[in-house]
Write an enzyme that holds these catalytic residues in place. Sequence first.
Site, PDB file in Angstrom:
ATOM      1  N   LYS A 107       0.834  -1.215   0.000  1.00 26.74           N
ATOM      2  CA  LYS A 107       0.000   0.000   0.000  1.00 26.74           C
ATOM      3  C   LYS A 107       0.864   1.258   0.000  1.00 26.74           C
ATOM      4  CE  LYS A 107      -2.954   0.838   3.579  1.00 26.74           C
ATOM      5  NZ  LYS A 107      -2.955   2.204   4.118  1.00 26.74           N
ATOM      6  N   SER A 108       1.867   1.291   0.857  1.00 27.04           N
ATOM      7  CA  SER A 108       2.703   2.502   0.943  1.00 27.04           C
ATOM      8  C   SER A 108       3.366   2.793  -0.402  1.00 27.04           C
ATOM      9  CB  SER A 108       3.798   2.314   1.989  1.00 27.04           C
ATOM     10  OG  SER A 108       3.241   2.243   3.265  1.00 27.04           O
ATOM     11  N   GLY A 140      -4.820   8.015   5.422  1.00 23.14           N
ATOM     12  CA  GLY A 140      -3.859   8.945   6.014  1.00 23.14           C
ATOM     13  C   GLY A 140      -2.663   9.176   5.107  1.00 23.14           C
ATOM     14  N   ARG A 142      -7.606  12.509  12.625  1.00 16.05           N
ATOM     15  CA  ARG A 142      -6.179  12.176  12.766  1.00 16.05           C
ATOM     16  C   ARG A 142      -5.299  13.434  12.711  1.00 16.05           C
ATOM     17  NH1 ARG A 142      -4.940   7.045   9.201  1.00 16.05           N
ATOM     18  NH2 ARG A 142      -3.047   7.131  10.443  1.00 16.05           N
ATOM     19  N   GLN A 156       5.088   9.198   6.816  1.00 15.54           N
ATOM     20  CA  GLN A 156       4.163  10.054   6.061  1.00 15.54           C
ATOM     21  C   GLN A 156       4.608  11.503   6.158  1.00 15.54           C
ATOM     22  OE1 GLN A 156       0.300   9.109   7.640  1.00 15.54           O
ATOM     23  NE2 GLN A 156       0.196   7.170   6.550  1.00 15.54           N
ATOM     24  N   ASP A 213       2.684  -1.016  11.679  1.00 10.61           N
ATOM     25  CA  ASP A 213       1.358  -1.439  11.211  1.00 10.61           C
ATOM     26  C   ASP A 213       1.048  -2.897  11.548  1.00 10.61           C
ATOM     27  OD1 ASP A 213       0.818   1.038  10.210  1.00 10.61           O
ATOM     28  OD2 ASP A 213       1.419   0.557   8.157  1.00 10.61           O
ATOM     29  N   LYS A 249      -3.742   5.955  14.718  1.00 16.79           N
ATOM     30  CA  LYS A 249      -3.909   5.270  13.423  1.00 16.79           C
ATOM     31  C   LYS A 249      -5.382   5.320  13.035  1.00 16.79           C
ATOM     32  CE  LYS A 249       0.419   4.369  12.981  1.00 16.79           C
ATOM     33  NZ  LYS A 249       1.182   5.134  12.004  1.00 16.79           N
ATOM     34  N   ARG A 271      -5.438   2.087  18.216  1.00 14.49           N
ATOM     35  CA  ARG A 271      -5.236   0.627  18.156  1.00 14.49           C
ATOM     36  C   ARG A 271      -4.907   0.018  19.509  1.00 14.49           C
ATOM     37  NH1 ARG A 271      -2.458   0.265  12.094  1.00 14.49           N
ATOM     38  NH2 ARG A 271      -4.481   0.396  11.059  1.00 14.49           N
TER      39      ARG A 271
HETATM   40  C1  S3P Z   1       2.819   4.903   6.201  1.00 19.54           C
HETATM   41  C2  S3P Z   1       3.469   5.268   7.358  1.00 19.54           C
HETATM   42  C3  S3P Z   1       3.002   4.899   8.695  1.00 19.54           C
HETATM   43  C4  S3P Z   1       2.039   3.731   8.614  1.00 19.54           C
HETATM   44  C5  S3P Z   1       0.984   3.934   7.573  1.00 19.54           C
HETATM   45  C6  S3P Z   1       1.620   4.059   6.205  1.00 19.54           C
HETATM   46  C7  S3P Z   1       3.345   5.377   4.911  1.00 19.54           C
HETATM   47  O1  S3P Z   1       2.317   5.999   9.265  1.00 19.54           O
HETATM   48  O2  S3P Z   1       1.433   3.519   9.874  1.00 19.54           O
HETATM   49  O3  S3P Z   1       0.072   2.847   7.557  1.00 19.54           O
HETATM   50  O4  S3P Z   1       2.924   4.866   3.858  1.00 19.54           O
HETATM   51  O5  S3P Z   1       4.209   6.261   4.938  1.00 19.54           O
HETATM   52  P1  S3P Z   1       3.092   7.194  10.031  1.00 19.54           P
HETATM   53  O6  S3P Z   1       3.845   7.972   9.056  1.00 19.54           O
HETATM   54  O7  S3P Z   1       1.980   8.003  10.662  1.00 19.54           O
HETATM   55  O8  S3P Z   1       3.949   6.516  11.038  1.00 19.54           O
END
Ligand code: S3P
Length: 445
Positions: free
Chosen positions: A33-34, A105, A133, A180, A325, A352, A356
């Site tokens: 996903k990322s 997010g 968030r 993120q 995650d 999150k 969680r």
């Molecule tokens: C992600 C970073 C993480 C993760 C999220 C995806 C990303 O969040 O928990 O599911 O794709 O950069 P944070 O940046 O808030 O730690």
Amino acid sequence: MSNSSAGAGSRVDYLVNPVDRPLQGRIRVPGDKSISHRVVILASLAEGVSGCSGFLDSADTRATVSAMRRMGVQIIQEDNYLSIHGAGLHGLSAPPDILDLGNSGTSARLLLGALAGQRFASTLSGDESLVRRPMRRVADPLNAMNAEVRITPQGTLPAQITGNRRLRAIDYELPVASAQLKSALLLAGLYAEGRTVITEPAPTRDHTERLLAHFACPVKRSGKRITIDSGVLQANDIHIPGDISSAAFFLVAGCIVPGSDLLIEGVGLNPTRRAVLDILKLMGADITTSNIVEAAGEPLADLRVKYRPLQGISIPVDLVPGAIDEFPAIMVAACYAAGETVLRGAQELRVKESDRIQALAHGLERTGIGAETRPDGLSVTGGRPGAATVDSYGDHRIAMAFSLAGLGAAGPITVRNCKNVDTSFPGFTGCAAEVGWEIKAAHAG
Ligand code: S3P
């Protein structure tokens, strides 16, 4: 805790009966996903056409695709293959109205960074979970770069980005370990005058850095410092590996059902994302890795998990960001492990898709498993979960975690509000069925 299940239409509940035979088989989980979000954003800002295979076609990544399309980027999709016709750094057009990013997010935070440098105004919002968030962590440093990003007094979406501002580079120490946030600033750094320097408190997933390099815009890292100059991105083809965060549910399934033997093929094993393997191995798991290859700067491999009884551990704090995650799955492993498992240093879990720490503790308690929370984590004492009905609070990973808890329970576990599993793992119940893990999805309400 309020129920945060999002989206229109009926509610989906899962029912899992305990299994009486080993889980077996060979599966592939959907794309990471990322990386999928990042490919769509970076390829949209690149010069030329990028082809992308292994794309995760889920509700979250569709939010990013839709946002880029609404800013004029041509993205052609055939199943899990995308052709992204890059508009160039300055080729996006103003979106016709608010960009609704649903539950995602990653879309919200990365796009805040990319849109801060555009010549047009934009507004970002999302569903009832996303608008709770924290966004100040992103808006503040962007505003320090001379962007104009306005969020609510509570520090949340909707965010209004004025646009047409000349961004200036900053030297910024991240107050939280967040990929993120780091990625938002790297994206803004592409538009800023001067060299943007970001210091991370702890290493977080580095997909943005790897992809920027793949699109011919090198980012330099020296210890905890990352630097980026403004630059042009060049289109490139890419294959996206399977998502280790989705694979984690199957790794834990193999660990907790006696006699199981599962092979999960083509899983991304980026060193900043693979701490779930280290944690499960510290708990005694039998997981082996084979066929390690590299695709577009990201390592991937096949993972084989065989059942072996687990032990509770105190999870090393330095492994937390690399498994952030995966704690819903890991804490279910803990409830099948002998003794106590202690998680600390994971306060980010509170912000999150749900809180969680609370969601896990509430659900585990309903199954009769002892769970004690603290601000930055929880302790779980292993045992055998009992029959229960638990709520996912609209959080995809909490929903999948409690489906996992049902595998070895003393009776059926019903998980309410599982619709958002589609945000990260479309086809989850089908994939589970392939290895003998039966999840009945019922439309309710
Ligand atoms: C992600 C970073 C993480 C993760 C999220 C995806 C990303 O969040 O928990 O599911 O794709 O950069 P944070 O940046 O808030 O730690």
